[in-house]
Each structure stands twice: as C-alpha cells, then as structure tokens.
Enzyme design. Structure first.
Site, PDB file in Angstrom:
ATOM      1  N   CYS A  10     -39.202 -38.434 117.139  1.00 49.27           N
ATOM      2  CA  CYS A  10     -37.979 -39.258 117.359  1.00 49.27           C
ATOM      3  C   CYS A  10     -38.081 -40.646 117.580  1.00 49.27           C
ATOM      4  O   CYS A  10     -39.112 -41.100 117.982  1.00 49.27           O
ATOM      5  CB  CYS A  10     -37.016 -38.518 118.365  1.00 49.27           C
ATOM      6  SG  CYS A  10     -36.600 -36.901 118.149  1.00 49.27           S
ATOM      7  N   GLY A  36     -37.735 -40.624 112.517  1.00 53.42           N
ATOM      8  CA  GLY A  36     -37.038 -39.372 112.409  1.00 53.42           C
ATOM      9  C   GLY A  36     -35.872 -39.761 111.195  1.00 53.42           C
ATOM     10  O   GLY A  36     -35.287 -40.712 111.410  1.00 53.42           O
ATOM     11  N   ASN A 110     -37.616 -38.477 123.075  1.00 54.02           N
ATOM     12  CA  ASN A 110     -38.753 -38.558 122.287  1.00 54.02           C
ATOM     13  C   ASN A 110     -39.801 -37.936 123.045  1.00 54.02           C
ATOM     14  O   ASN A 110     -40.526 -38.352 124.059  1.00 54.02           O
ATOM     15  CB  ASN A 110     -38.953 -39.940 121.961  1.00 54.02           C
ATOM     16  CG  ASN A 110     -40.168 -40.160 120.976  1.00 54.02           C
ATOM     17  OD1 ASN A 110     -40.776 -41.116 121.042  1.00 54.02           O
ATOM     18  ND2 ASN A 110     -40.621 -39.030 120.120  1.00 54.02           N
ATOM     19  N   GLY A 111     -40.235 -36.661 122.245  1.00 51.37           N
ATOM     20  CA  GLY A 111     -41.330 -35.903 122.897  1.00 51.37           C
ATOM     21  C   GLY A 111     -41.034 -34.465 122.942  1.00 51.37           C
ATOM     22  O   GLY A 111     -40.151 -34.166 122.284  1.00 51.37           O
ATOM     23  N   TYR A 253     -51.311 -43.434 112.662  1.00 53.13           N
ATOM     24  CA  TYR A 253     -50.509 -43.018 111.508  1.00 53.13           C
ATOM     25  C   TYR A 253     -48.993 -43.328 111.803  1.00 53.13           C
ATOM     26  O   TYR A 253     -48.288 -43.933 111.140  1.00 53.13           O
ATOM     27  CB  TYR A 253     -50.699 -41.349 111.104  1.00 53.13           C
ATOM     28  CG  TYR A 253     -49.361 -40.948 110.430  1.00 53.13           C
ATOM     29  CD1 TYR A 253     -49.131 -41.506 108.984  1.00 53.13           C
ATOM     30  CD2 TYR A 253     -48.431 -40.100 110.741  1.00 53.13           C
ATOM     31  CE1 TYR A 253     -47.940 -41.354 108.540  1.00 53.13           C
ATOM     32  CE2 TYR A 253     -47.345 -39.704 110.056  1.00 53.13           C
ATOM     33  CZ  TYR A 253     -47.282 -40.244 108.863  1.00 53.13           C
ATOM     34  OH  TYR A 253     -45.939 -39.882 108.407  1.00 53.13           O
ATOM     35  N   ASP A 357     -55.329 -41.633 106.554  1.00 53.38           N
ATOM     36  CA  ASP A 357     -55.549 -41.657 107.969  1.00 53.38           C
ATOM     37  C   ASP A 357     -55.889 -40.329 108.539  1.00 53.38           C
ATOM     38  O   ASP A 357     -55.998 -40.254 109.770  1.00 53.38           O
ATOM     39  CB  ASP A 357     -54.138 -42.210 108.342  1.00 53.38           C
ATOM     40  CG  ASP A 357     -52.901 -41.427 107.775  1.00 53.38           C
ATOM     41  OD1 ASP A 357     -52.598 -40.347 107.980  1.00 53.38           O
ATOM     42  OD2 ASP A 357     -52.275 -42.258 107.164  1.00 53.38           O
ATOM     43  N   CYS A 447     -55.384 -33.048 119.625  1.00 53.17           N
ATOM     44  CA  CYS A 447     -55.204 -32.617 118.323  1.00 53.17           C
ATOM     45  C   CYS A 447     -56.715 -32.537 117.632  1.00 53.17           C
ATOM     46  O   CYS A 447     -57.178 -32.000 116.798  1.00 53.17           O
ATOM     47  CB  CYS A 447     -54.362 -33.023 117.429  1.00 53.17           C
ATOM     48  SG  CYS A 447     -54.454 -34.774 117.504  1.00 53.17           S
TER      49      CYS A 447
HETATM   50 FE1  SF4 Z   1     -50.941 -37.481 119.907  1.00 53.62          FE
HETATM   51 FE2  SF4 Z   1     -52.749 -35.452 119.013  1.00 53.62          FE
HETATM   52 FE3  SF4 Z   1     -52.090 -36.070 121.523  1.00 53.62          FE
HETATM   53 FE4  SF4 Z   1     -50.191 -34.894 119.825  1.00 53.62          FE
HETATM   54  S1  SF4 Z   1     -52.462 -33.975 120.510  1.00 53.62           S
HETATM   55  S2  SF4 Z   1     -49.853 -36.426 121.527  1.00 53.62           S
HETATM   56  S3  SF4 Z   1     -50.749 -35.859 118.117  1.00 53.62           S
HETATM   57  S4  SF4 Z   1     -53.044 -37.465 120.117  1.00 53.62           S
END
Ligand code: SF4
Length: 469
Positions: A10, A36, A110-111, A253, A357, A447
């Site tokens: 968002c 968004g 946002n989150g 990104y 990316d 991630c």
């Molecule tokens: Fe960002 Fe990856 Fe952490 Fe999610 S897991 S907040 S996409 S760095």
C-alpha cells in the site's frame, strides 16, 4: 521486475495545516499509484467529523473534481491499496473510519501484522455475542486496539504493545494527523514540510508534485503528531530497543527510483547494485538491456561498470497495468503477454545481457527470453540484481508460497536451463546490501535468508480472516 507476481502492500499520505489538504492528498496518492492499484481512498475533517470517499480502482478513477470538493478540509489522509490481509473488496478499502465513544478515527496501513488472527480471536472471545468486525483486514484490529483508550497517542502505544509485524500507519482525528512506524521500520514513511503544513508519505515522490520538502523519515517505533500546536514526537519503545529492519526489496524493486527511502535515493542504490552485479558476473556481450521499468537503474550501473553499451531492447506498453499488481492469476497471464515488445534490430545477431530485479516463478522470464531469441539474439545472459528468492515475506509483500518460488525448488543451473539463457547470475547478498548506505544489519533480508526479525505468530495468508465462519 519482469517475472514477479509480487504486490506492494500500500501507499500512504497525510497532510495537516493546508486549506487544500485534500487536493494535496490526491496528488500524493497519484504519485504513489505503483504501491497499490486495487482501491484508493481519502478521509478528511469537516465540522469536527471525519468524512471520506473510497472505492475500488485507480486514484484517477475513484476521485472526481466533485468528490474532492465535497471532502475539502485542512487535514486529510489517503491510501492506495494492494491487499495482503483481507480480500480485494470495497469493504476493505482504506482509510478505515470508526466513530468511537471518544472520537472519530480514520487509519491507513502499509504493511502486514503477523499476529492478527490471535488478536482477532481474543477480541471475539471478549465480544462473543455480536460480530464486531466489518472488514477482513488486519488494520481494523489496530483501530479497535487504539480505540480502547480515550487519548489517541495512549491508544496507539497500547496497540503497539499488542501488534506484531510490519506497520506504517497514518491516523486522522478531528484534531490531528498522526504518523506511526513499527519498531523495525519495515516499510518506509517520510515526513515533509511546506511553510506551516506538515505531510507524511510512504515515499518522497509523493511530495514532489506539491513542492513539499522532505524533512526526515519517521523513525522505527516513533509516533509523530501534527495538530494546531505544530508537530511533536513520541515513542512506543526507547530508541535503543528498536532494531531497524528496512525492507531492502523496496530498493531492489518496489519504490519509485526518484524516491528517497531509508536514507538513500532508490535510483542511486539500484545503479550501485548494477555495478556490483557487473563485478560479480561479468560476461562478454554486445549490449546491456533492462527489463523495464524497474531493471533500468541496475542496467545502467551494469553498463557503466562493464563498458558494454546500454540499449533498449524491450519496449513497454505503458497502458497495461503493472503485471504483479493485478489481483488474480488469470488477469496476470494475459497482461504479461502484451506488456513488452522486443526491438528486433537492436538484438538481431547480438550477445545480449538482460538485467532484471528478480525471478519469482520463472514463467515470465522464460517468455521474455523466448521473445529475444525469436527476435534473433545470438546469446542471452540474464543478470538479477538480488539473490535467489527462496522464502515467503510476512511483512507486506505478497510473495507466492515457496512451492511456487522457482529458487526454492531448483538450483541456479536448473533455473538457467528452465528459463533458457546462456548464463545466469544473481547478485550476492553482500553485493545487494552493499548498494545501500546503512549497515547490513539495518535491512530485512528474510525472503533470501529465511531469517525473520519478527516470527509469525499465526499462518500469514491474505485470506486468513476470510476462511472463518
Ligand atoms: Fe522485504 Fe523480503 Fe523482508 Fe519482505 S521478507 S520485508 S520483501 S526484505
């Protein structure tokens, strides 16, 4: 990003102390449309009450001159949404507005919370004789926690003791606008000023159209209040207990290249990442080309560092929405096919380095590479400006499950073969983090590494509150 179904959570905007607060909010949302595209909304203050207008769709479609005129106010907050908890429905559009015993309150978020199910269960145990939730978002839970106190800031501190995960928030009451960031500062939130007006936005690009000057970021764990007395800062936790974990994927990104987030300009960071990518994965080639738009800055960096000419091999159709903001798989597959075209004369008989990316599922990358081959490219070398993405995000980015993440299931060599490139190189974790200015420990990298600063309490799924009876 060419390959991702990823969606941002968002975009937020808020302003206090300007007669045209609603128009400024509209412009601020317009500049943040990339964050968004499912719904947009603005809440403002009139005669001591909060009024609002929100609907499904893009900012330009949701608001008209007349609807903005009806909201006219000295204070407003706005929101553009991609759903990460709660379906893409009108009822979940934000800002959410409630009328409590103490005051009206509106909020934009946002989150993503990682304990929203547990909190919701608690609420429903306490209030079990009537249903109290009107939406299926995690944001509504925040609002109810805040509303338990008569004083807004006290209520926000109370809520911050209970909620876990990623949240940048902007609140509106008849007297104030309040900006809040979680103790890890996962998602960005910036403060701006122009004369006596104060503004807050997810990204600084939202300030530019209104000549609002960026002042600083809201700090992790900070609560900033704007009211008739000016601005004041409070904290939910002492600063030293707040450990920054900024989402570096915003730099890779999501954020707009002209925005300044987490202390760096996004374009500059991406360009540095491209330079490092060239150092880590050099190759002999005739041209370097980005997958537009988000691969652009990294491709420039790669070309500078390698000395290989920068070229535009892909042309983007700007009238097709950003692929991964589309809410369903069906819509995505059609838009992907029509979004990019290859300039044949640029690639025919050439050795091409493509900069992107990330690779999420791998299916779209494969289509792009096929297009290049069909256009006559002699060799195709794919370079990715972040490491292989192997883990879910619980903090507001809608990654597919690890079953669908190609790097969670295949080796780099297997991915290379599946995508159909001559060589494939991913930027290392160190190379990616080295592109940004803050110490590596200040960024979330979950991630890629699977190391989560805030462990999820419940399963974190977009539809988590929909499945319940
Ligand atoms: Fe960002 Fe990856 Fe952490 Fe999610 S897991 S907040 S996409 S760095």
């Amino acid at each position: 990003m060419s390959d991702s179904p990823l969606k941002e959570a968002c975009g937020l905007f808020g302003v206090f102390g300007a007669p045209n607060a609603v128009e400024l909010t509209y412009l601020g949302l317009y500049a943040q449309q990339h964050r968004g595209q499912e719904s947009a909304g603005i809440a403002s203050v009139q005669n001591g009450r909060i009024v609002h207008h929100k609907d499904m769709g893009l900012v330009a479609d949701v608001f008209s001159k007349d609807s903005l005129a009806l909201l006219r106010s000295h204070a407003a907050i706005g929101h553009v949404r991609y759903s990460t908890t709660g379906a893409s429905l009108q009822v979940n559009a934000q800002p959410l507005v409630v009328d409590t015993a103490h005051s009206m309150i509106a909020v934009g978020h946002n989150g993503n919370l990682v304990n929203s199910s547990a909190l919701r269960r608690d609420f429903e145990r306490q209030q079990r004789f009537f249903p109290i939730f009107h939406t299926t978002t995690d944001t509504e839970i925040i609002l109810y926690l805040v509303a338990r106190e008569t004083d807004l800031v006290k209520g926000i501190k109370h809520a911050m003791n209970e909620i876990k995960g990623a949240y940048s928030l902007v609140f509106l009451t008849p007297e104030s606008v309040v900006a809040v960031r979680d103790p890890n500062g996962f998602r960005p939130l910036a403060l701006g000023k122009r004369g006596s007006l104060w503004a807050v936005a997810s990204e600084t690009c939202a300030f530019e159209l209104s000549q609002i000057e960026y002042v600083r970021d809201v700090e992790p764990g900070e609560i900033v209040v704007f009211d008739k007395n000016g601005s004041r800062s409070e904290r939910s936790l002492p600063k030293k207990q707040c450990k920054p974990k900024h989402c570096i994927f915003e730099h890779v990104y999501f954020a707009r290249p002209d925005s300044r987030i987490f202390g760096d300009t996004v374009h500059v960071v991406r360009r540095r990442m491209g330079r490092r990518l060239a150092q880590e994965h050099p190759v002999a080639a005739d041209l370097v080309t980005p997958v537009p738009d988000s691969g652009m800055s990294a491709a420039l960096g790669y070309a500078e560092e390698s000395g290989i000419p920068f070229e535009m091999a892909f042309m983007r159709n700007h009238y097709v929405g950003r692929t991964f903001i589309q809410p369903s798989q069906d819509e995505r597959s059609t838009t992907v096919e029509i979004k990019l075209a290859v300039v044949r004369d640029v690639v025919k008989g050439k050795r091409v380095v493509v900069i992107d990316d990330s690779i999420i599922r791998g299916t779209t990358s494969r289509s792009r590479i096929r297009l290049l081959r069909e256009a006559g490219a002699k060799e195709v070398h794919l370079r990715i400006s972040c490491p292989p993405t192997r883990h879910a995000c619980y903090y507001g980015i809608d990654f597919p499950s690890s079953k669908e993440l190609i790097a969670a299931n295949y080796s780099i060599e297997e991915i290379r073969k599946r995508i159909g490139v001559d060589t494939l190189g991913y930027l290392s974790l160190e190379g990616m983090l080295g592109g940004a200015s803050e110490p590596a420990s200040s960024y979330c990298t979950a991630c890629w590494t699977g190391s989560y600063a805030v462990e999820p309490v419940d399963a974190v799924r977009k539809d988590i509150h929909e499945r319940r009876s």
